[in-house]
Design a protein around this motif. Structure first.
Motif, PDB file in Angstrom:
ATOM      1  N   ILE A 149      30.858  38.815  41.541  1.00 55.71           N
ATOM      2  CA  ILE A 149      32.114  38.904  40.799  1.00 55.71           C
ATOM      3  C   ILE A 149      33.130  37.904  41.344  1.00 55.71           C
ATOM      4  O   ILE A 149      33.121  37.558  42.524  1.00 55.71           O
ATOM      5  CB  ILE A 149      32.737  40.321  40.850  1.00 55.71           C
ATOM      6  CG1 ILE A 149      32.988  40.752  42.297  1.00 55.71           C
ATOM      7  CG2 ILE A 149      31.884  41.323  40.116  1.00 55.71           C
ATOM      8  CD1 ILE A 149      33.746  42.070  42.400  1.00 55.71           C
ATOM      9  N   VAL A 150      33.997  37.448  40.444  1.00 58.46           N
ATOM     10  CA  VAL A 150      35.159  36.644  40.813  1.00 58.46           C
ATOM     11  C   VAL A 150      36.358  37.243  40.086  1.00 58.46           C
ATOM     12  O   VAL A 150      36.308  37.428  38.866  1.00 58.46           O
ATOM     13  CB  VAL A 150      34.985  35.160  40.418  1.00 58.46           C
ATOM     14  CG1 VAL A 150      36.264  34.382  40.741  1.00 58.46           C
ATOM     15  CG2 VAL A 150      33.795  34.541  41.127  1.00 58.46           C
ATOM     16  N   LEU A 151      37.408  37.567  40.818  1.00 54.77           N
ATOM     17  CA  LEU A 151      38.631  38.070  40.204  1.00 54.77           C
ATOM     18  C   LEU A 151      39.459  36.888  39.717  1.00 54.77           C
ATOM     19  O   LEU A 151      39.517  35.843  40.374  1.00 54.77           O
ATOM     20  CB  LEU A 151      39.430  38.918  41.191  1.00 54.77           C
ATOM     21  CG  LEU A 151      38.695  40.125  41.796  1.00 54.77           C
ATOM     22  CD1 LEU A 151      39.631  40.944  42.675  1.00 54.77           C
ATOM     23  CD2 LEU A 151      38.092  40.999  40.697  1.00 54.77           C
ATOM     24  N   PHE A 152      40.095  37.062  38.565  1.00 56.89           N
ATOM     25  CA  PHE A 152      40.837  35.964  37.945  1.00 56.89           C
ATOM     26  C   PHE A 152      42.267  36.405  37.672  1.00 56.89           C
ATOM     27  O   PHE A 152      42.501  37.516  37.166  1.00 56.89           O
ATOM     28  CB  PHE A 152      40.164  35.564  36.627  1.00 56.89           C
ATOM     29  CG  PHE A 152      40.649  34.259  36.064  1.00 56.89           C
ATOM     30  CD1 PHE A 152      39.960  33.086  36.326  1.00 56.89           C
ATOM     31  CD2 PHE A 152      41.789  34.200  35.274  1.00 56.89           C
ATOM     32  CE1 PHE A 152      40.408  31.877  35.803  1.00 56.89           C
ATOM     33  CE2 PHE A 152      42.245  33.006  34.754  1.00 56.89           C
ATOM     34  CZ  PHE A 152      41.549  31.831  35.019  1.00 56.89           C
ATOM     35  N   ASP A 153      43.230  35.555  38.037  1.00 58.91           N
ATOM     36  CA  ASP A 153      44.651  35.770  37.773  1.00 58.91           C
ATOM     37  C   ASP A 153      45.278  36.787  38.724  1.00 58.91           C
ATOM     38  O   ASP A 153      46.398  36.614  39.171  1.00 58.91           O
ATOM     39  CB  ASP A 153      44.869  36.196  36.310  1.00 58.91           C
ATOM     40  CG  ASP A 153      46.346  36.307  35.940  1.00 58.91           C
ATOM     41  OD1 ASP A 153      47.082  35.341  36.181  1.00 58.91           O
ATOM     42  OD2 ASP A 153      46.756  37.362  35.420  1.00 58.91           O
ATOM     43  N   ARG A 154      44.546  37.863  39.016  1.00 55.10           N
ATOM     44  CA  ARG A 154      45.021  38.917  39.910  1.00 55.10           C
ATOM     45  C   ARG A 154      43.926  39.214  40.944  1.00 55.10           C
ATOM     46  O   ARG A 154      42.751  39.031  40.657  1.00 55.10           O
ATOM     47  CB  ARG A 154      45.313  40.193  39.115  1.00 55.10           C
ATOM     48  CG  ARG A 154      46.120  39.956  37.849  1.00 55.10           C
ATOM     49  CD  ARG A 154      45.993  41.140  36.912  1.00 55.10           C
ATOM     50  NE  ARG A 154      46.723  40.953  35.662  1.00 55.10           N
ATOM     51  CZ  ARG A 154      46.762  41.851  34.700  1.00 55.10           C
ATOM     52  NH1 ARG A 154      46.118  43.015  34.849  1.00 55.10           N
ATOM     53  NH2 ARG A 154      47.435  41.623  33.597  1.00 55.10           N
ATOM     54  N   TYR A 155      44.348  39.689  42.075  1.00 55.38           N
ATOM     55  CA  TYR A 155      43.367  40.011  43.106  1.00 55.38           C
ATOM     56  C   TYR A 155      43.954  41.057  44.043  1.00 55.38           C
ATOM     57  O   TYR A 155      45.146  41.395  43.958  1.00 55.38           O
ATOM     58  CB  TYR A 155      42.968  38.748  43.879  1.00 55.38           C
ATOM     59  CG  TYR A 155      44.125  38.024  44.527  1.00 55.38           C
ATOM     60  CD1 TYR A 155      44.473  38.243  45.862  1.00 55.38           C
ATOM     61  CD2 TYR A 155      44.891  37.106  43.798  1.00 55.38           C
ATOM     62  CE1 TYR A 155      45.538  37.591  46.449  1.00 55.38           C
ATOM     63  CE2 TYR A 155      45.963  36.444  44.379  1.00 55.38           C
ATOM     64  CZ  TYR A 155      46.289  36.683  45.705  1.00 55.38           C
ATOM     65  OH  TYR A 155      47.352  36.040  46.278  1.00 55.38           O
ATOM     66  N   ILE A 311      28.820  31.080  39.788  1.00 54.59           N
ATOM     67  CA  ILE A 311      27.449  30.570  39.712  1.00 54.59           C
ATOM     68  C   ILE A 311      26.873  30.367  41.106  1.00 54.59           C
ATOM     69  O   ILE A 311      25.686  30.635  41.355  1.00 54.59           O
ATOM     70  CB  ILE A 311      27.406  29.261  38.884  1.00 54.59           C
ATOM     71  CG1 ILE A 311      27.703  29.575  37.411  1.00 54.59           C
ATOM     72  CG2 ILE A 311      26.049  28.579  39.015  1.00 54.59           C
ATOM     73  CD1 ILE A 311      27.804  28.359  36.517  1.00 54.59           C
ATOM     74  N   ASP A 312      27.709  29.923  42.030  1.00 56.46           N
ATOM     75  CA  ASP A 312      27.267  29.785  43.422  1.00 56.46           C
ATOM     76  C   ASP A 312      26.894  31.146  44.011  1.00 56.46           C
ATOM     77  O   ASP A 312      25.887  31.285  44.700  1.00 56.46           O
ATOM     78  CB  ASP A 312      28.372  29.132  44.247  1.00 56.46           C
ATOM     79  CG  ASP A 312      27.963  28.925  45.699  1.00 56.46           C
ATOM     80  OD1 ASP A 312      26.881  28.376  45.941  1.00 56.46           O
ATOM     81  OD2 ASP A 312      28.724  29.336  46.597  1.00 56.46           O
ATOM     82  N   ASN A 313      27.716  32.171  43.699  1.00 54.69           N
ATOM     83  CA  ASN A 313      27.417  33.523  44.173  1.00 54.69           C
ATOM     84  C   ASN A 313      26.124  34.065  43.575  1.00 54.69           C
ATOM     85  O   ASN A 313      25.334  34.730  44.255  1.00 54.69           O
ATOM     86  CB  ASN A 313      28.571  34.468  43.842  1.00 54.69           C
ATOM     87  CG  ASN A 313      29.761  34.279  44.765  1.00 54.69           C
ATOM     88  OD1 ASN A 313      29.681  33.551  45.744  1.00 54.69           O
ATOM     89  ND2 ASN A 313      30.873  34.920  44.450  1.00 54.69           N
ATOM     90  N   ILE A 314      25.916  33.793  42.294  1.00 60.35           N
ATOM     91  CA  ILE A 314      24.690  34.255  41.633  1.00 60.35           C
ATOM     92  C   ILE A 314      23.456  33.644  42.293  1.00 60.35           C
ATOM     93  O   ILE A 314      22.440  34.315  42.508  1.00 60.35           O
ATOM     94  CB  ILE A 314      24.730  33.891  40.126  1.00 60.35           C
ATOM     95  CG1 ILE A 314      25.809  34.720  39.404  1.00 60.35           C
ATOM     96  CG2 ILE A 314      23.368  34.096  39.473  1.00 60.35           C
ATOM     97  CD1 ILE A 314      26.112  34.244  37.996  1.00 60.35           C
ATOM     98  N   ALA A 315      23.570  32.360  42.632  1.00 59.12           N
ATOM     99  CA  ALA A 315      22.423  31.650  43.200  1.00 59.12           C
ATOM    100  C   ALA A 315      22.211  31.939  44.681  1.00 59.12           C
ATOM    101  O   ALA A 315      21.074  32.040  45.148  1.00 59.12           O
ATOM    102  CB  ALA A 315      22.593  30.145  42.994  1.00 59.12           C
ATOM    103  N   ASN A 316      23.309  32.103  45.414  1.00 54.13           N
ATOM    104  CA  ASN A 316      23.197  32.151  46.879  1.00 54.13           C
ATOM    105  C   ASN A 316      23.719  33.420  47.523  1.00 54.13           C
ATOM    106  O   ASN A 316      23.758  33.514  48.751  1.00 54.13           O
ATOM    107  CB  ASN A 316      23.944  30.945  47.478  1.00 54.13           C
ATOM    108  CG  ASN A 316      23.443  29.628  46.932  1.00 54.13           C
ATOM    109  OD1 ASN A 316      22.245  29.381  46.921  1.00 54.13           O
ATOM    110  ND2 ASN A 316      24.351  28.797  46.449  1.00 54.13           N
TER     111      ASN A 316
END
Length: 334
Positions: A149-155, A311-316
């Motif tokens: 997951i990547v949070l966008f705009d808010r975190y 995509i980096d997280n999905i792969a690695n």
């Protein structure tokens, strides 16, 4: 051959005069690994294109464990900022071979959880989420279960999860300084009554600019109800003007729209004296007789960063990365 026939690897192999295995190596990007000659590879790819070959994505996903789809969860897809996000993300994802599935949370944690669960059940490889208030536990649970997951705009600073967002402190600070440098004495920040980092950082940037200008005693923040912003603006903004407020910094695009209705009803004499600044441009701004300057968020940059991290997280695996990007302040003149 009927144009409706599903083209198979065997069909391409027969047309190219090679084995089905060789075709599979080329079309699955393994020509170097299996030492397929460049001339042969190009001939196979050309024939596949001419025959309009479409890979069996379902079978491919079973073999690889990946579906080449990602999920996007925003608070409200009708919000111009989030609809633009969805549009840019869809285009950028397509360039990388991904399809995007969308969902809206309507700023409701339970609905966000349902949307996320549905997307996961559909087999998305990862998620880009604009989290709503009080969704910390849900986000933490996703990270704990190794969902990319990547949070966008808010975190959430307290949760170790990748995020991409605007440098909201800097953006609000610059906008407030602009109003002060333009000759306005008592700008008021109009925000939502939310406990979310992007809003808190914008308020912090406004406060710092006021303090730096020696106007700490004039700091004035008006909070609108998120479920009824226009009603709140109609009630609160005239009071602010009556108490000496001579400019407004709108905390979001949607706050701007709600407030413009209230300002429009104050009369031209008042409108001509008020300074206005906000976040994200909107064609509606052109219909007011006074200019509205705004912070333009770098949506293309934000999307590319978020997609790249995902995509980096999905792969690695879930290596945590965070990005704060600076916006551009657009000065509008009469």
């Amino acid at each position: 051959m009927s144009s409706l026939k599903k083209i198979s690897l065997k069909d391409i192999a027969e047309a190219a005069g090679v084995s089905t295995a060789l075709v599979s190596f080329v079309l699955n990007g393994k020509k170097k690994e299996y030492r397929v000659g460049e001339e042969t590879a190009q001939r196979i790819q050309k024939i596949a294109q001419e025959m309009n070959y479409q890979p069996n994505l379902a079978a491919k996903s079973l073999r690889s464990g990946k579906t080449k789809t990602i999920g996007l969860v925003v608070s409200d897809i009708s919000n111009p900022f989030f609809s633009q996000l969805a549009r840019v993300l869809e285009d950028e994802a397509a360039k990388r071979g991904y399809t995007v599935l969308f969902g809206s949370s309507d700023e409701d944690t339970e609905k966000m959880d349902r949307v996320v669960s549905n997307l996961i059940n559909k087999g998305v490889d990862g998620l880009i989420i604009v989290p709503c208030e009080n969704s910390e536990k849900s986000i933490a649970a996703l990270a704990k279960n190794n969902i990319s997951i990547v949070l966008f705009d808010r975190y959430f600073p307290e949760i170790n999860v990748s995020y991409v967002a605007l440098n909201n402190f800097n953006a609000a600070n610059i906008a407030t300084k602009y109003l002060l440098e333009s000759g306005y004495n008592a700008p008021c920040m109009v925000a939502y009554d939310l406990n979310l980092i992007h809003m808190k950082e914008r308020i912090r940037g406004y406060k710092k600019a006021m303090e730096d200008a020696g106007k700490k005693r004039l700091i004035n923040i008006t909070y609108l109800k998120q479920d009824s912003p226009r009603k709140s603006a109609d009630r609160l903004l005239p009071k602010m003007v009556d108490t000496g407020v001579d400019a407004f910094l709108f905390g979001t695009n949607m706050i701007s729209l709600a407030c413009l209705y209230a300002i429009k009803d104050m009369g031209q004499e008042v409108i001509n004296k008020i300074g206005l600044a906000g976040f994200d441009g909107n064609p509606v701004f052109d219909f007011l007789s006074v200019p509205i300057s705004y912070v333009q968020q770098p949506i293309d940059v934000l999307v590319q960063k978020a997609l790249g991290i995902l995509i980096d997280n999905i792969a690695n695996g879930n290596t945590v990365q965070s990005v704060l990007a600076d916006g551009e302040f657009i000065k509008m003149t009469p």
